[in-house]
Scaffold this motif. Structure first.
Motif, short mmCIF file in Angstrom:
data_model
loop_
_atom_site.label_atom_id
_atom_site.label_comp_id
_atom_site.label_asym_id
_atom_site.label_seq_id
_atom_site.Cartn_x
_atom_site.Cartn_y
_atom_site.Cartn_z
N TRP A 24 16.61 6.55 -1.15
CA TRP A 24 15.56 7.15 -0.33
C TRP A 24 14.74 8.15 -1.14
N PHE A 25 15.42 8.98 -1.93
CA PHE A 25 14.71 9.97 -2.74
C PHE A 25 13.83 9.28 -3.78
N VAL A 26 14.35 8.22 -4.41
CA VAL A 26 13.55 7.50 -5.42
C VAL A 26 12.29 6.92 -4.78
N GLU A 27 12.44 6.33 -3.60
CA GLU A 27 11.26 5.80 -2.91
C GLU A 27 10.30 6.93 -2.52
N ALA A 28 10.86 8.05 -2.05
CA ALA A 28 10.01 9.17 -1.64
C ALA A 28 9.24 9.73 -2.83
N VAL A 29 9.86 9.73 -4.01
CA VAL A 29 9.17 10.23 -5.21
C VAL A 29 7.94 9.38 -5.52
N SER A 30 8.09 8.06 -5.42
CA SER A 30 6.94 7.18 -5.71
C SER A 30 5.81 7.41 -4.70
N ARG A 31 6.16 7.56 -3.43
CA ARG A 31 5.13 7.83 -2.42
C ARG A 31 4.51 9.21 -2.61
N PHE A 32 5.33 10.18 -3.00
CA PHE A 32 4.83 11.54 -3.23
C PHE A 32 3.84 11.57 -4.39
N LEU A 33 4.15 10.89 -5.48
CA LEU A 33 3.24 10.86 -6.62
C LEU A 33 1.92 10.18 -6.26
N ALA A 34 2.03 9.10 -5.48
CA ALA A 34 0.81 8.43 -5.03
C ALA A 34 -0.01 9.35 -4.13
N ALA A 35 0.67 10.14 -3.27
CA ALA A 35 -0.04 11.07 -2.39
C ALA A 35 -0.73 12.16 -3.19
N VAL A 36 -0.05 12.70 -4.21
CA VAL A 36 -0.65 13.74 -5.06
C VAL A 36 -1.90 13.19 -5.76
N PHE A 37 -1.78 11.97 -6.29
CA PHE A 37 -2.94 11.36 -6.96
C PHE A 37 -4.11 11.20 -5.99
N SER A 38 -3.83 10.76 -4.79
CA SER A 38 -4.90 10.57 -3.79
C SER A 38 -5.55 11.90 -3.43
N ILE A 39 -4.74 12.94 -3.24
CA ILE A 39 -5.27 14.25 -2.86
C ILE A 39 -6.17 14.80 -3.98
N VAL A 40 -5.69 14.71 -5.21
CA VAL A 40 -6.49 15.21 -6.33
C VAL A 40 -7.80 14.44 -6.44
N LEU A 41 -7.73 13.12 -6.27
CA LEU A 41 -8.92 12.29 -6.36
C LEU A 41 -9.95 12.67 -5.28
N VAL A 42 -9.50 12.87 -4.05
CA VAL A 42 -10.41 13.24 -2.95
C VAL A 42 -11.02 14.61 -3.19
N CYS A 43 -10.20 15.57 -3.62
CA CYS A 43 -10.71 16.93 -3.85
C CYS A 43 -11.75 16.94 -4.97
N VAL A 44 -11.49 16.21 -6.04
CA VAL A 44 -12.46 16.14 -7.14
C VAL A 44 -13.75 15.47 -6.68
N GLY A 45 -13.61 14.40 -5.89
CA GLY A 45 -14.80 13.72 -5.38
C GLY A 45 -15.65 14.61 -4.50
N LEU A 46 -14.99 15.40 -3.64
CA LEU A 46 -15.74 16.31 -2.77
C LEU A 46 -16.44 17.42 -3.56
N MET A 47 -15.80 17.86 -4.66
CA MET A 47 -16.42 18.90 -5.47
C MET A 47 -17.75 18.44 -6.05
N PHE A 48 -17.86 17.16 -6.35
CA PHE A 48 -19.10 16.64 -6.89
C PHE A 48 -20.08 16.24 -5.78
N TYR A 49 -19.55 15.72 -4.67
CA TYR A 49 -20.42 15.22 -3.60
C TYR A 49 -20.96 16.34 -2.73
N ALA A 50 -20.08 17.25 -2.30
CA ALA A 50 -20.49 18.39 -1.47
C ALA A 50 -19.74 19.62 -1.97
N PRO A 51 -20.27 20.30 -2.98
CA PRO A 51 -19.53 21.40 -3.61
C PRO A 51 -19.10 22.49 -2.64
#
Length: 518
Positions: A24-51
């Motif tokens: 369960w922890f191994v699976e949660a780690v993979s989902r957590f890393l994917a979530a972190v990547f998505s959050i960073v990607l959205v935040c960076v996109g918003l910084m350029f689109y609507a600072p």
């Protein structure tokens, strides 16, 4: 004999539940890393689109994600306390169920049930306290993202009214933040997965780190050790126990736990230090600074003692496969794996003993009948009948006899049996003793028991007292000349031993005094 037995009798098995939690922890780690990547990607996109809105989201998301971090240590401690109390309650329940017949006989059933009720209530209270903390963490993970979304909408609407951003930018920012609500949930999941899988991972790590003997403790061998020649005696230097080759030797110990540990040692396991110290100091040698200094001064060899010798060759020096082939130990609680009876007897063996002979020697006729009766239609051979997990469909005596038959089939050079007939009646026990003696004729057999029926069939009986050999002889000889042996085998009290040593005249005088005092 592949690992040392724990001095504290801890369970060294990684259960399927532990493996599932680690997974369960191994699976949660993979989902957590994917979530972190998505959050960073959205935040960076918003910084350029609507600072203007991107700054709010970039600051708010870390706050939301890390808000529950200070609560995790407390939640983890509460979860650990709950698991500890649940383990104690489970152990108490297992002990109560195992000894239920005895408890009913002595009237202690209600006492133990009361203790279990108290333990179960403690588990319930600990579970409620743990659940409250995790509920608080879950509430934070729901409330804070909602507040972040409200903040973004309110601030974006004010910017749109001032004409600083377009309505489309506000809608895009709202959609991006709403998209982040799901990835943020994985921060809670990773926290829970870590908390619940950490103890499981520690248990699994202890199991995986086990070795037969630490490399630093074993002397370096110049070359491969040659296996002992057939027909060698089995000798334990620590206790002085000698099992002559080709003979049926019985060993009697006053302490049942000592008998179990001695059986392990004869199979190549290190016996705990407390076994050889009647004063009990050695058993405490590892406790405190004084005990640790004593352990360092004595060294590993003194702790484990010299290895058991077979034909003059130390078992610890042999290859693991060779030692297992030469010496087989069956403990008092053997395990039967699920499968057919034929699969149960599919074990490494010399081929000199077939399953029919082993089953006959172990008096398993009624076991075969019981397996056939429970087998599905079309199964005519009891060897094709299935055994349930751990043999739960069989009685304790039937399981014990099947395990004995399995050990007899292997036909090792040395067979060590620890209380092989403790769960059978006296008539069956007598026939089993004859069966073992007949089938193992000419082979070295060591039986640790205190049953007179088994001891009377043995060619040689050894009494172990205070960790060393106290007397050697036949069963009848030791009964007559050894009071300690007679006390262990016949369960005599101290007063009965004293009366047994009196002459006939003194015995009559003692009985007269007892009658007059009554």
């Amino acid at each position: 004999m592949s690992c040392r037995r724990s001095e504290r009798r801890l369970s060294l098995c990684s259960t399927s539940g532990d493996v599932e939690k680690i997974g369960w922890f191994v699976e949660a780690v993979s989902r957590f890393l994917a979530a972190v990547f998505s959050i960073v990607l959205v935040c960076v996109g918003l910084m350029f689109y609507a600072p203007e809105l991107g700054v709010v989201v970039a600051v708010g998301v870390p706050v939301v994600a890390l808000a529950s971090l200070p609560l995790l240590p407390r939640a983890t401690r509460r979860a650990d306390i709950q698991r500890e109390k649940a383990g104690k309650a489970t152990e108490l329940a297992s002990d109560t169920v195992a000894g239920l017949r005895v408890l009913r006989g002595i009237g202690g059933e209600e006492l133990f049930l009361g203790r279990y009720r108290e333990a179960s209530q403690e588990v319930r209270k600990a579970a409620v306290r743990s659940a409250r903390m995790w509920a608080l963490i879950s509430a934070i993970q729901v409330v804070l993202p909602g507040l972040l979304l409200i903040t973004v909408v309110w601030y974006g609407a004010s910017l749109a009214l001032d004409g600083r951003i377009a309505v489309g930018e506000l809608v895009a920012a709202f959609s991006a933040v709403a998209t982040l609500l799901y990835p943020l949930r994985h921060f809670e999941e990773i926290a829970m997965a870590y908390s619940f899988s950490r103890p499981s991972a520690q248990r699994a790590a202890r199991v995986l780190s086990l070795t037969r003997t630490d490399a630093a403790e074993r002397p370096e061998q110049a070359g491969p050790v040659q296996e002992p020649a057939a027909g060698g005696d089995l000798y334990d230097p620590r206790t002085g126990l000698l099992a002559p080759a080709g003979r049926f030797t019985a060993v009697v110990c006053g302490d049942p736990d000592l008998a179990g540990r001695l059986a392990e040692r004869l199979g190549g396991h290190a016996m705990e230090e407390q076994d050889a110290d009647p004063d009990g100091d050695a058993g405490r040698s590892g406790d405190g600074e004084r005990g640790q200094e004593r352990e360092r001064d004595r060294g590993p060899a003194a702790k484990d003692g010299p290895s058991v010798l077979l034909g003059g060759v130390a078992l610890d020096d042999l290859e693991l496969a060779a030692a297992r082939r030469l010496v087989l130990v069956q403990d008092k609680d053997p395990v039967l794996l699920s499968g057919t009876l034929r699969e149960l007897f599919d074990v490494p063996a010399s081929g000199a003993v077939d399953s029919d002979a082993a089953l006959a020697a172990a008096q398993c006729a009624d076991v075969l009948d019981a397996l056939l009766q429970s087998a599905p239609d079309g199964v005519d051979d009891p060897m094709d009948a299935r055994i349930t997990e751990r043999g739960r469909s069989l009685s304790g005596g039937q399981r014990q006899r099947l395990a004995l038959a399995r050990s007899l089939v292997t036909d090792p050079e040395v067979l060590v049996l620890d209380e092989p007939t403790s769960a059978v009646d006296s008539h069956t026990e007598a026939r089993i003793a004859d069966g073992i003696a007949g089938l193992r004729a000419g082979r070295t057999t060591v039986v640790l028991a205190s049953s007179p029926l088994l001891l009377d069939r043995a060619e040689r009986v050894v009494l172990i007292a205070d960790g060393t050999v106290a007397a050697v002889g036949t069963h009848r000889e030791l009964l007559h000349r050894e009071p300690l042996y007679r006390a262990v085998v016949t369960r005599e009290t101290d007063e009965e031993q004293r009366l047994a040593g009196l002459g006939m005249t003194e015995l009559e005088e003692a009985l007269t005094e007892i009658e007059e005092s009554a």
